[in-house]
Write an enzyme that holds these catalytic residues in place. Sequence first.
Site, PDB file in Angstrom:
ATOM      1  N   GLU A 314      79.654  53.367  58.354  1.00 16.48           N
ATOM      2  CA  GLU A 314      79.149  53.755  59.689  1.00 16.48           C
ATOM      3  C   GLU A 314      79.792  52.857  60.737  1.00 16.48           C
ATOM      4  OE1 GLU A 314      74.925  53.199  58.927  1.00 16.48           O
ATOM      5  OE2 GLU A 314      74.809  55.127  57.898  1.00 16.48           O
ATOM      6  N   CYS A 410      66.236  55.723  61.050  1.00 20.24           N
ATOM      7  CA  CYS A 410      66.381  54.768  62.144  1.00 20.24           C
ATOM      8  C   CYS A 410      66.525  55.454  63.496  1.00 20.24           C
ATOM      9  CB  CYS A 410      67.560  53.839  61.884  1.00 20.24           C
ATOM     10  SG  CYS A 410      69.144  54.654  61.732  1.00 20.24           S
TER      11      CYS A 410
END
Lengths: 647, 647
Positions: A314, A410
């Site tokens: 990521e 998240c």
Amino acid sequence: MQTPDLRRVKITDGFWSAFIRLVRETVIPYQWEALNDRVPDAEPSHAIRNFRIAAGLEEGEYGGMVFQDSDVAKWLEAAAYSLAAHPDPELERTADGVIDLVTAAQWEDGYLNTYFTVKEPGRRWTNLTDCHELYVAGHMIEAAVAYWEATGKRKLLDAMCRFADHIDSVFGPEEGKLRGYDGHQEIELALVKLYRATGNERYLRLSRFFIDERGREPNFFLQEFGRPGYERHWESEKGKKPHLAYFQAHAPVREQEDAVGHAVRAVYMYAAMADLARECGDASLKAACERLWRSITRRRMYITGGIGSTHHGEAFTFDYDLPNDTVYAETCASIGLIFFAHRMLLLEPQAAYADVMERALYNVVIGSMAADGRHFFYVNPLEVWPEACRKSPGKHHVKPVRQPWFGCACCPPNLARLITSLGRYIWTADDRTLYAHLYIGNETAVAFGGTPVRVRMESALPWEGTACLAVSPEAPVRFRLALRLPGWLAGKPRIRLNGEDVRDARTEHGYVIIERQWRDGDAVELTLPMEAAWMEAHPAVRADRGKVALVRGPLVYCFEEADNGPLLAALSVSPEAEPDVRMEDTPWGRIAVIRAEGWRDDPEPFGDALYRKAKAAKRPVTLTAIPYFLWGNRGEGEMAVWIRSAG
Amino acid sequence: MQTPDLRRVKITDGFWSAFIRLVRETVIPYQWEALNDRVPDAEPSHAIRNFRIAAGLEEGEYGGMVFQDSDVAKWLEAAAYSLAAHPDPELERTADGVIDLVTAAQWEDGYLNTYFTVKEPGRRWTNLTDCHELYVAGHMIEAAVAYWEATGKRKLLDAMCRFADHIDSVFGPEEGKLRGYDGHQEIELALVKLYRATGNERYLRLSRFFIDERGREPNFFLQEFGRPGYERHWESEKGKKPHLAYFQAHAPVREQEDAVGHAVRAVYMYAAMADLARECGDASLKAACERLWRSITRRRMYITGGIGSTHHGEAFTFDYDLPNDTVYAETCASIGLIFFAHRMLLLEPQAAYADVMERALYNVVIGSMAADGRHFFYVNPLEVWPEACRKSPGKHHVKPVRQPWFGCACCPPNLARLITSLGRYIWTADDRTLYAHLYIGNETAVAFGGTPVRVRMESALPWEGTACLAVSPEAPVRFRLALRLPGWLAGKPRIRLNGEDVRDARTEHGYVIIERQWRDGDAVELTLPMEAAWMEAHPAVRADRGKVALVRGPLVYCFEEADNGPLLAALSVSPEAEPDVRMEDTPWGRIAVIRAEGWRDDPEPFGDALYRKAKAAKRPVTLTAIPYFLWGNRGEGEMAVWIRSAG
């Protein structure tokens, strides 16, 4: 430089109020259901249950990610911001209940973490690299500060001070303490907030320790990795030496040249660095922040304000590597970029910081949420071919439509806490200047030289470039009103003060400054020429070469299959083509839809061949673009931000 | 339909002889060094040492992949083909020594596999899904047949018959036998070769069993996975249920609609299916082969003849998904595609099969090898940005320059065995027709009605489209000479027989047929108009939309940074641009270099901005293209097959 207290900023904006209401009325209640494992068809969160187990109120096993507690913290923080702007006794009761539960799960010594209470007791602080212990602590500290600010209630704040004191007893440069830091930065910026809330310099010092220590030799993560009995937490990392750049721990932070590694961790860290640079007047830290800011915004950022070019880790990759279809551009990363931008503005007002903040906010952030408040993008691509999302393993992370609550959830709670605290990002003020960074309708209260001043802003953004400010000091008072001139300005702005053109105002760092003795009833009208413009990327961005994107004001536009038919790659447009902007009623309300005359490749039927001699053949078509933040709302279909330039 | 004995085809071609010599003089000796762990800076192969350990000649541990034996087999097969065309007593002695070693490692019952002898004795046939046991057996069988054909020596052939008999005693539909098959197809086509070499129908039946059984319910791999104590071999697959499509075991082979899964496995299987369709006159198998052929060549193949769109599983993805930069296009997969094409030609002469064979051969296959014979591409991309290969994890599999021997070294020995057996792919014959599929200079000997006929072909390919055939029957004899009209023909072919134009020849399935009473001294001259042409891909190939590729005859061309400067994405060309073809002396010999007038984007300096208002600005430049097979020979640089069309 300060940012006004959230309770003193009331958003009244036509565009944004709807999002705030959606978060308040739907997202926060929905996420509460999710935290309690009551959302059908979504993976259970386990988050509240973990606290109940840790508090001894329930028997069972820990569930979810090692950092699952942070979802509760982010929810609580969002609830606090929402309560600050919009009191709601029922929500407050729920939040108080959560705080009772959270504090019931806290240890005598101040420690709090349900994973290391329920699942791995006795293993506290043994895997900082992977286990997010300080990250989770940071989120709970942010929630505590927010809740105290919103409600004046100190229970969680006091509990988190005890936790921070405990952390301070464990970590530090002193003999016998751990010279370590967390794999996922977050505690650093949280401790600065705790310091500001309490005035206790211990927290500032501790934050500074974490930042200063990071990436120093001998490297803490490598030491941890080498410790007997140590094992990586994540299955995919077992036995692997930590890749230090992933954690931004490859060099001392002041020596870091480029934004690298996991994008969310990076921008959370840079935000803390900017905080510390300001609080401590640390010039070398400020210089590092400016360098890392340039690295992101001049070489590693999508036009939407997305960051993170690869789903592997990521992460950032390298300069000008901005693939549109395999992109990561996580919602949380753009939120973190907004945190970073906001702190840079506090460090030094520069319109360029606000430009990026605005870009990320109006495109990635609000685009990540569905109008139902129950579906979210985690990854925010700039080009989507739905079949590839399903069938090409390198694009499995890209989803063509917003998904319900994720296993690793998240982004949605992060989005909720950002939207509910939006009032924080509009203004900053020092003792003689009030800076307007974002044109979002609101009412706020500030003071200059002890004189309270109320300011009301109205704005037609993002659809029109006009804003009005009504300034109401309790008594005439001299101060400077600094109005950001956005990077997207398409002509000379017009500024009128009480109906008269202001012609001689000077500009500082991208802000037009109106300095005067303000009186009640003063009104500033701002006209910011906005045009739909075809944009090009820096030539080194190979993925965008020969392509253009359509931008109008803060909004990036996109082309969808629903409007333009399949095979968007067959579309092209001349950058000379005049975009036709019209306000239209759509299922998402009244929005500016943009059309332009372009072409669609129109080859003769191909028959069975896969390749054949090329024949240029295209027919004129009208291309239709909608704001990027609205993409993916009409079922699965192709989407593209960049289309071929026929210029 | 037959293909002439390899010993009866002598390649005399100007273009190809150099490759064959390189393989004979460098690749085979170099690979021998590699197999013996004597190549500096390359990972050790362990392959010969594994056999020494298994034969009890050395103490030690097994090294390398579970299928490491196959490298020895492929080397032996290549050596055999080389000996068939070019006797070499020293190489033959070495090969005899290898055969002594291999047979010394064989068990009493015929079983042979060093991994399951040295590392996991007692675990034979317990993990067909992952462990390549039958795959390795297949390669050794192919080597045995090739060596027997080349030298007449039966030692390895007899040993492999014993092994095949043993396999036949273990696998089959009968009660008490394993109803299984290998995760990596290869044994199937090898057993057909063993059947043809020995005439023993047991081997044909066994091959057919493996093909018929594959993908049937209950699925063998799932049964194996469910067996107590079973564990996946590969670390990354531990605990994971086998993904059946990866192994082409998701459906009975006759019901498979599309080419899916691991590309090498797929084409090895399709090759065996085509063999069996022919040997058994199996119409449903033939229909499946034709369907899978169409799936590949009409929807899932790169213009270079590369297959496999993703490195995840080295696999096919879905129709028209042909990304140029994240491509896999493994060398072995194109070699397997040639195997498949060749067997389809044996099943039914269709020029389209030979077109694909030629395309893969002249582009991916020879492009995978460096002129030094010691560096190889495993992945054959159509677009390379070297910095991305190093810094973007999604492109780590793509290498900008050829690499020395790999840890998993399947491609180089596969290449060696293909190049040394190239004579096999030029001709096929039935009892009345001699088909010329490839225009590669060679001399061969066939027979019609018992009359021996020598045929000599000269060819100027790939640089010029001319070929001459001299036909020399021992006595006048009637047969049909069928000459392939390539798919790349740019005009009417000219055919002259003994100096006279042939005007009335008919065409069958893409072959022009000259049927006559042939006499010694007959000469056919063939002129195949060849032009450099800009090609386009099917509109659904999004990756190539708005782009063109340059092709001339069998050769695909590419644009390199070394000729065109960096940032190839800034280049564009009109499909109307006339390519200028010139033969030039280069470090790689005399080749046709192609130039064309095009443009390079020439934006004003960007300064610090990453995005700005688009301004079309380009300047004329001369673009230079070289054959794809020569790319990556001038250090690291950008390369592109597809460039933007300004049409």
